[in-house]
Scaffold this active site. Structure first.
Site, mmCIF file in Angstrom:
data_model
loop_
_atom_site.group_PDB
_atom_site.id
_atom_site.type_symbol
_atom_site.label_atom_id
_atom_site.label_comp_id
_atom_site.label_asym_id
_atom_site.label_seq_id
_atom_site.Cartn_x
_atom_site.Cartn_y
_atom_site.Cartn_z
ATOM 1 N N GLY A 219 11.468 2.459 8.974
ATOM 2 C CA GLY A 219 11.456 1.279 9.831
ATOM 3 C C GLY A 219 10.957 0.082 9.048
ATOM 4 O O GLY A 219 10.198 0.240 8.087
ATOM 5 N N GLN B 41 8.011 -8.244 6.992
ATOM 6 C CA GLN B 41 7.643 -7.490 5.785
ATOM 7 C C GLN B 41 8.446 -7.937 4.561
ATOM 8 O O GLN B 41 8.054 -7.651 3.431
ATOM 9 C CB GLN B 41 7.839 -5.982 6.010
ATOM 10 C CG GLN B 41 6.861 -5.400 7.021
ATOM 11 C CD GLN B 41 7.093 -3.920 7.230
ATOM 12 O OE1 GLN B 41 7.877 -3.516 8.072
ATOM 13 N NE2 GLN B 41 6.435 -3.093 6.431
ATOM 14 N N CYS C 137 3.073 2.982 6.086
ATOM 15 C CA CYS C 137 3.761 1.699 6.210
ATOM 16 C C CYS C 137 4.166 1.230 4.817
ATOM 17 O O CYS C 137 3.372 1.331 3.885
ATOM 18 C CB CYS C 137 2.822 0.688 6.863
ATOM 19 S SG CYS C 137 3.532 -0.956 7.045
ATOM 20 N N LEU C 138 5.375 0.713 4.691
ATOM 21 C CA LEU C 138 5.834 0.223 3.385
ATOM 22 C C LEU C 138 4.965 -0.926 2.883
ATOM 23 O O LEU C 138 4.891 -1.172 1.683
ATOM 24 C CB LEU C 138 7.304 -0.212 3.459
ATOM 25 C CG LEU C 138 8.312 0.915 3.750
ATOM 26 C CD1 LEU C 138 9.711 0.348 3.899
ATOM 27 C CD2 LEU C 138 8.267 1.991 2.682
ATOM 28 N N GLU D 168 6.377 -1.024 14.511
ATOM 29 C CA GLU D 168 7.153 -2.173 14.007
ATOM 30 C C GLU D 168 6.910 -3.415 14.867
ATOM 31 O O GLU D 168 6.847 -4.535 14.360
ATOM 32 C CB GLU D 168 8.648 -1.839 13.953
ATOM 33 C CG GLU D 168 9.029 -0.658 13.064
ATOM 34 C CD GLU D 168 8.491 -0.744 11.651
ATOM 35 O OE1 GLU D 168 8.248 -1.856 11.164
ATOM 36 O OE2 GLU D 168 8.300 0.317 11.032
HETATM 37 NI NI NI Z 1 4.806 -0.878 8.901
#
Ligand code: NI
Length: 171
Positions: free
Chosen positions: A46, A51, A94-95, A137
């Protein structure tokens, strides 16, 4: 295909509150496609537009990735209209928060309104991983990271680790 760099915490741009998409145009669809490409490149499930530094209320999620079979779903201006009292705990990552995972408790089921990539209004009832992923998200759209849900101690440890990793990467 345009893979864009993903911002990592601590970064004030990740704390921005994203604004609504006014019209679902080709430009927005292109942004959603770039988000999907960036997400797959980083092995994520996601991604929120903020981001990649675009503070608009757009998410892309794909929980069903198989080799060569990608099905990214774009959620534009998503909004939770109902959440269950029942909660679920998932270990989240999380990225934008690399190398950190921890348990987060959230409502187990939600109903969510959003616009699809054709600008059509949709209502979705989600549970399990999708419910958690949507909430994670959607938090990004309000400048909130999953580590903001942890205890103060765990959060400060996470920030310290992230800051140190950034310093090492900059050398
Ligand atoms: Ni995230």
């Amino acid at each position: 295909m345009t893979v864009r760099p993903i911002l990592t915490a601590p970064d004030p741009r990740l704390q921005a509150v994203s604004t609504d998409v006014e019209a679902v145009t080709d430009e927005i669809r292109q942004l959603a496609d770039d988000m999907a490409d960036s997400m797959y490149e980083a092995d994520g499930i996601g991604l929120a537009a903020v981001q990649i530094g675009v503070a608009k209320r757009i998410l892309v999620i794909d929980l069903d990735q198989k080799e060569g079979k990608k099905n990214p779903v774009a959620y534009i201006n998503p909004r939770i209209v109902w959440a269950s009292d029942e909660v679920a705990v998932f270990e989240e990552g999380c990225l934008s928060v690399p190398e950190i995972w921890d348990d987060v408790e959230r409502p187990a089921r939600i109903k969510c309104e959003y616009l699809d990539r054709d600008g059509k209004a949709q209502l979705l009832e989600a549970d399990g991983l999708l419910a958690t992923c949507l909430q994670h998200e959607m938090d990004h759209l309000n400048g909130v990271l999953f580590i903001d849900h942890l205890s103060r101690l765990k959060k400060s440890m996470a920030i310290r680790k992230l800051t140190k990793a950034k310093k090492l990467a900059a050398v």
